[in-house]
Design an enzyme around this catalytic site. Structure first.
Site, PDB file in Angstrom:
ATOM      1  N   GLU A 223       0.827  -1.202   0.000  1.00  0.00           N
ATOM      2  CA  GLU A 223       0.000   0.000   0.000  1.00  0.00           C
ATOM      3  C   GLU A 223       0.861   1.252   0.000  1.00  0.00           C
ATOM      4  O   GLU A 223       1.715   1.426   0.878  1.00  0.00           O
ATOM      5  CB  GLU A 223      -0.892   0.051   1.249  1.00  0.00           C
ATOM      6  CG  GLU A 223      -1.965  -1.003   1.303  1.00  0.00           C
ATOM      7  CD  GLU A 223      -2.810  -0.895   2.567  1.00  0.00           C
ATOM      8  OE1 GLU A 223      -3.804  -1.624   2.639  1.00  0.00           O
ATOM      9  OE2 GLU A 223      -2.473  -0.095   3.466  1.00  0.00           O
ATOM     10  N   CYS A 224       0.638   2.121  -0.972  1.00  0.00           N
ATOM     11  CA  CYS A 224       1.224   3.458  -1.003  1.00  0.00           C
ATOM     12  C   CYS A 224       2.745   3.406  -0.804  1.00  0.00           C
ATOM     13  O   CYS A 224       3.467   3.028  -1.705  1.00  0.00           O
ATOM     14  CB  CYS A 224       0.540   4.354   0.025  1.00  0.00           C
ATOM     15  SG  CYS A 224       0.722   6.127  -0.294  1.00  0.00           S
ATOM     16  N   GLY A 225       3.251   3.763   0.380  1.00  0.00           N
ATOM     17  CA  GLY A 225       4.685   3.726   0.604  1.00  0.00           C
ATOM     18  C   GLY A 225       5.275   2.352   0.393  1.00  0.00           C
ATOM     19  O   GLY A 225       6.396   2.205  -0.096  1.00  0.00           O
TER      20      GLY A 225
END
Length: 464
Positions: A334-336
């Protein structure tokens, strides 16, 4: 026991972001915890950073509440559980009191929780009275009465200024005091919000909280006894009917990255994995940990851009993740976490860092916000509700990968488009997106992200 639990509670809100409500909530939690009170704090809306401060201040876990993202049943269950063990419940609102659909005001009305309005008053005087009047009575005819506790002025210049503010509030009992203009009422920030409390070190972070708590102690709010809280703001919380979570991950181990680079973890997500039957094994990419023996990996969001050189140096972990993916085992990033899986990460200063190379392409940091808002995604899992969550990022990705799906913005969201969901790795079992999922919104769909049989997620039209 499915019985009501009564506990004094406040929802601390504001006319807008930037009014100081996070600092006030953390300071209040610290002040009451120093007295030996059992304090439970919650945060409205999607947020990873404010809860770090609230947890340090209260000494207890902090969960998020949102009538859309987490759902009414989840909200009721968490507050009922907290009311059974706490002396006081504090809930920090999100944005402005009436912002969003549903808003913090909607939550307060639904559950009967009194609202304390924190207002940055450095550039106003008697207008505070008009502002408080409007906050309290907005939509009253259509939505019903808003439970109200009072007003706290923040950033007051002098005692004379405080007197003007206090005299503007009607009835007078709604004035709960003022906080002076002071550096003690400011917590450190960066591009995604507050600096996490643990990044400062516990001693420095607690010193900041204590300084703010000392200021709050001198207000009428800070002087109230526990008896006063119970007499003024007691709320009866009823438990919802609870649905059993099927043990779809029984016997499996999910390895979860957790450190300063990958810190954006909802505690409720860990609870959901455990309720699904999974064993959770944490590891630190920055601490030199090897990938634990596991059946699946979760790389949550965080700040890989602040630790790009250290992550690039973890060639051993990179190789372990490649071997994990080559064995057909799933990875959800997720994301990072997704940013670390591309070939390269370009930081805001233009520096280029080799990342872990499970996804082709690169991610580039930028000064402009690239994604913000509530989202939902429905992986094709029979009988499963869509996963709900949100997006918030300052980077963009450049990749030849074709999307396997797109999330959809929630109704009323400021964002018009959804986030891309990618599938990569040697067997298409590495899934990644800027989307932050709230696993409890659909345990069945969450389980599919960590299941060994993910082939069906790579085919067909997966847009929700």
């Amino acid at each position: 026991m499915n019985t009501e639990a009564t506990c004094p509670a406040l929802l601390i809100a504001a006319p807008s972001s930037g009014q100081g409500k996070t600092t006030v909530v953390a300071a209040l939690a610290r002040l009451l915890a120093r007295r030996g009170w059992r304090v439970r704090v919650f945060k409205c809306g999607p947020d990873f950073l404010d809860p770090f401060w609230h947890q340090l201040a209260s000494g207890a876990p902090v969960h998020n509440l949102d009538l859309w993202m987490t759902g009414e049943a989840d909200v009721r269950a968490r507050l009922h559980a907290a009311a059974q063990e706490a002396d006081v419940i504090l809930i920090e609102g999100v944005m402005g009191l009436h912002d969003g659909t549903p808003s913090a005001a909607d939550l307060a009305r639904l559950l009967g929780i009194p609202v304390l309005a924190v207002v940055q008053v450095g550039a106003m005087a008697q207008t505070l009275g008009a502002l408080a009047h409007g906050l309290r009575r907005y939509k009253q005819e259509s939505a019903g009465r808003l439970p109200w506790a009072g007003v706290l002025g923040n950033g007051v210049a002098s005692e004379g200024h405080a007197a003007l503010l206090r005299e503007s509030i009607e009835p007078p009992g709604d004035w709960l005091g003022h906080l002076p203009k002071s550096e003690a009422m400011h917590l450190p920030e960066r591009h995604l919000g507050l600096v996490a409390a643990h990044e400062l070190g516990q001693a420095e972070a607690l010193a900041r909280l204590d300084a703010a708590a000392d200021l709050l102690a001198a207000t009428p709010l800070g002087a109230l006894s526990l008896h006063d809280w119970r007499a003024r703001w007691a709320v009866a919380f009823s438990p919802p009917a609870a649905d059993a979570v099927p043990p779809l991950l029984a016997g499996l181990t999910v390895a979860v990255a957790r450190d300063a680079a990958f810190a954006f973890i909802y505690p409720a997500n860990i609870e959901t994995l455990q309720a699904l039957g999974a064993q959770v094994a944490f590891f630190s990419s920055l601490g030199g940990d090897a990938l634990p023996a596991c059946d699946a990996v979760w790389l949550p969001g965080g700040y890989p851009e602040l630790h790009a050189a250290a992550l690039a140096a973890r060639t051993d972990l990179r190789d372990q993740l490649h071997a994990h993916a080559a064995a057909g085992k799933p990875i959800w990033a997720e994301c990072g976490g997704m940013m670390a899986l591309f070939d390269e990460l370009v930081t805001a200063d233009g520096g280029t860092h080799a990342m872990w190379g499970l996804l082709p392409g690169r991610v580039c940091m930028q000064k402009k916000l690239a994604g913000l808002g509530m989202q939902h995604w429905a992986p094709p899992v029979a009988g499963a509700e869509p996963l709900r969550g949100h997006t918030f990022h300052y980077s963009r990705c450049e990749t030849p990968l074709a999307p396997i799906a797109h999330t959809q913005p929630a109704a009323g969201s400021a964002r018009r488009g959804g986030e891309t969901v990618y599938a990569g790795g040697p067997r298409g079992n590495v899934r990644a997106s800027y989307f932050h999922a709230w696993f409890a919104s659909s345990p069945q769909a969450a389980a599919a992200l960590f299941s060994s049989d993910l082939g069906h997620l790579s085919s067909g039209n997966l847009d929700s």
